[in-house]
Design a protein around this motif. Structure first.
Motif, mmCIF file in Angstrom:
data_model
loop_
_atom_site.group_PDB
_atom_site.id
_atom_site.type_symbol
_atom_site.label_atom_id
_atom_site.label_comp_id
_atom_site.label_asym_id
_atom_site.label_seq_id
_atom_site.Cartn_x
_atom_site.Cartn_y
_atom_site.Cartn_z
ATOM 1 N N GLN A 1 -2.203 -3.747 6.350
ATOM 2 C CA GLN A 1 -2.853 -2.410 6.566
ATOM 3 C C GLN A 1 -4.275 -2.583 6.086
ATOM 4 O O GLN A 1 -4.784 -2.207 5.072
ATOM 5 C CB GLN A 1 -1.966 -1.496 5.538
ATOM 6 N N CYS B 1 0.723 -1.218 0.265
ATOM 7 C CA CYS B 1 -0.226 -0.040 0.196
ATOM 8 C C CYS B 1 0.739 1.242 0.150
ATOM 9 O O CYS B 1 1.632 1.612 0.880
ATOM 10 C CB CYS B 1 -0.885 0.141 1.312
ATOM 11 N N LEU C 1 1.827 4.490 7.021
ATOM 12 C CA LEU C 1 1.717 4.686 5.520
ATOM 13 C C LEU C 1 2.527 5.918 5.051
ATOM 14 O O LEU C 1 2.416 6.949 5.655
ATOM 15 C CB LEU C 1 0.087 4.789 4.965
ATOM 16 N N CYS D 1 -6.280 0.180 4.240
ATOM 17 C CA CYS D 1 -5.768 0.537 3.097
ATOM 18 C C CYS D 1 -6.688 -0.566 2.076
ATOM 19 O O CYS D 1 -7.032 -0.495 1.113
ATOM 20 C CB CYS D 1 -4.515 0.549 2.706
ATOM 21 N N ASP E 1 -3.781 -5.904 1.882
ATOM 22 C CA ASP E 1 -2.705 -4.984 1.834
ATOM 23 C C ASP E 1 -1.862 -4.906 3.021
ATOM 24 O O ASP E 1 -2.180 -4.979 4.162
ATOM 25 C CB ASP E 1 -3.196 -3.605 1.578
ATOM 26 N N SER F 1 -4.890 9.820 -0.855
ATOM 27 C CA SER F 1 -5.415 8.457 -0.495
ATOM 28 C C SER F 1 -4.146 7.412 -1.031
ATOM 29 O O SER F 1 -3.355 7.693 -1.781
ATOM 30 C CB SER F 1 -6.648 8.086 -1.076
ATOM 31 N N TYR F 2 -4.289 6.220 -0.333
ATOM 32 C CA TYR F 2 -3.405 5.297 -0.948
ATOM 33 C C TYR F 2 -4.013 4.009 -1.456
ATOM 34 O O TYR F 2 -5.290 3.870 -1.447
ATOM 35 C CB TYR F 2 -2.785 4.515 0.461
#
Length: 390
Positions: A250, A42, A264, A253, A257, A51-52
């Protein structure tokens, strides 16, 4: 060199880069280090958003914003994550991969684990099929090598993850390099050019000159010489990296991920680890557990030396186990597993200035860890004692 594999099956509308590997050649040691970034890593994939998302979508996003900029965008993200400077890149699709492998008449690959994948996608992306591999060395044609490199749904022997797949992809690249080195005609610049020309519709590469090609051939010839001591080492940015200190799931995310444990978009520790791995690839690839003992140097002095070692070689499992003896002389370092961790022993022995690399005769009980270090009293030579007395 950034090596990218792109999924171009008919069913898919996007160009997901499910293979992302950075290969680094050390001109001094002649070693090759490969670092894989998993598809589910991510990161910030869209420069216009905060955003990711999964890194495997970055190429498609950059390419949609500006045609021809996909690889440059992915290259920048890979550099940000790893801290590695990337001079060249190449991207190949499934068809090109198969053609390249068949062009060199197949690859010899030693399969580590037997496994069966009952959900391997079909060639066009519609439905699934079953594929199997048995452990052991074998010659694979292009189609077989592609299946070996892409499978990630097996439930056997730990081969059903993206991380296991990344390691297999690195084995395939290593096998391809070895095949080129074993084929004299492929060490000719014009032969290499014709090889890549045969798959030019299925491959994209960064700009290069004939001098670049010649430099690459010179490296290949150096690697193929009988005196070459080159080795290749593999690392994957997965949760086991750095003894589980660097990467974690994550869920914010995405369900599956992963990303940096420090947060992050924060890559300080990952970069630190990769820098150490590039400088000491054998040590970080073998990743031994290292236990140290006071055998005469003194508890506090032995602990200080262990702490210094832990600071120098971060992310290794280094532990001080206290006092075992208080009257022994000399420094010792040795592997507790015969035939294993020899390179790590040599690297640590050189750093600690230890000449004794075998277990001392006075030690009749077992010590822990893959590698043991004994901190004994300093040995004072007789001549030095005589001079002091005089």
């Amino acid at each position: 060199i950034l090596i990218v594999g792109v999924d171009t099956r008919e069913k898919l509308k996007t160009l997901n880069t499910d293979v992302i590997i950075i290969a680094s050649y050390n001109h001094k040691t002649k070693d090759i280090v490969m670092v894989s970034i998993p598809r589910d890593f991510c990161t910030k994939v869209n420069p216009s958003r905060t955003s990711y998302g999964k890194i495997n979508s970055a190429y498609s996003i950059y390419e949609a914003k500006e045609k021809g900029n996909g690889l440059n965008g992915l290259k920048g993200i890979a550099e940000e994550i790893t801290g590695m400077e990337i001079q060249y890149y190449t991207m190949i699709n499934f068809n090109g991969f198969v053609q390249l492998v068949d062009a060199v008449e197949g690859l010899y690959i030693n399969v580590d684990n037997s496994f069966t994948d009952y959900k391997y996608p079909t060639e066009k992306g519609y439905g699934t099929q079953t594929i199997s591999f048995k452990a052991g060395p074998q010659l694979m044609d292009g189609d077989t090598a592609l299946k070996y490199a892409r499978s990630r749904q097996s439930q056997q022997n730990g081969e059903g993850s993206d991380y296991a797949r990344a390691k297999r992809q690195q084995k395939v690249i290593d096998a391809f390099i070895k095949k080129i080195l074993s084929t004299e005609t492929l060490l000719n610049p014009s032969r290499l050019m014709s090889l890549f020309s045969s798959v030019e519709e299925n491959i994209k590469v960064s700009e290069f000159t004939i001098d670049d090609i010649q430099a690459g051939v010179n490296i290949l010839k150096s690697l193929s010489s009988e005196s070459s001591t080159s080795s290749s080492y593999s690392f994957v940015l997965d949760p086991t990296l750095g003894n589980y200190a660097l990467i974690s799931p994550q869920p914010s995310c995405g369900k599956y991920d992963i990303g940096p444990k420090e947060g992050l978009g924060k890559y300080t520790k990952i970069k630190e680890y990769i820098s150490l791995a590039l400088n000491y690839p054998a040590l970080y690839s073998e990743n031994p557990s290292i236990y140290s003992y006071d055998t005469g140097l003194g508890y506090q002095n032995s602990k200080v030396k262990t702490d210094e070692l832990r600071t120098k070689f971060k992310y290794l499992n280094i532990r001080f186990q206290g006092t075992k003896f208080n009257d022994k002389e000399g420094l010792y370092i040795y592997s507790n597993k015969e035939g294993e961790f020899s390179k790590s022993v040599d690297i640590l022995a050189e750093y600690l200035k230890i000449e004794n690399k075998s277990k001392p005769e006075y030690l009749t009980t077992a010590t822990g860890g893959d590698i043991s270090i004994l901190f004994g009293k300093e040995i004072i030579e007789n001549s030095a004692v005589e001079i002091q007395q005089n």
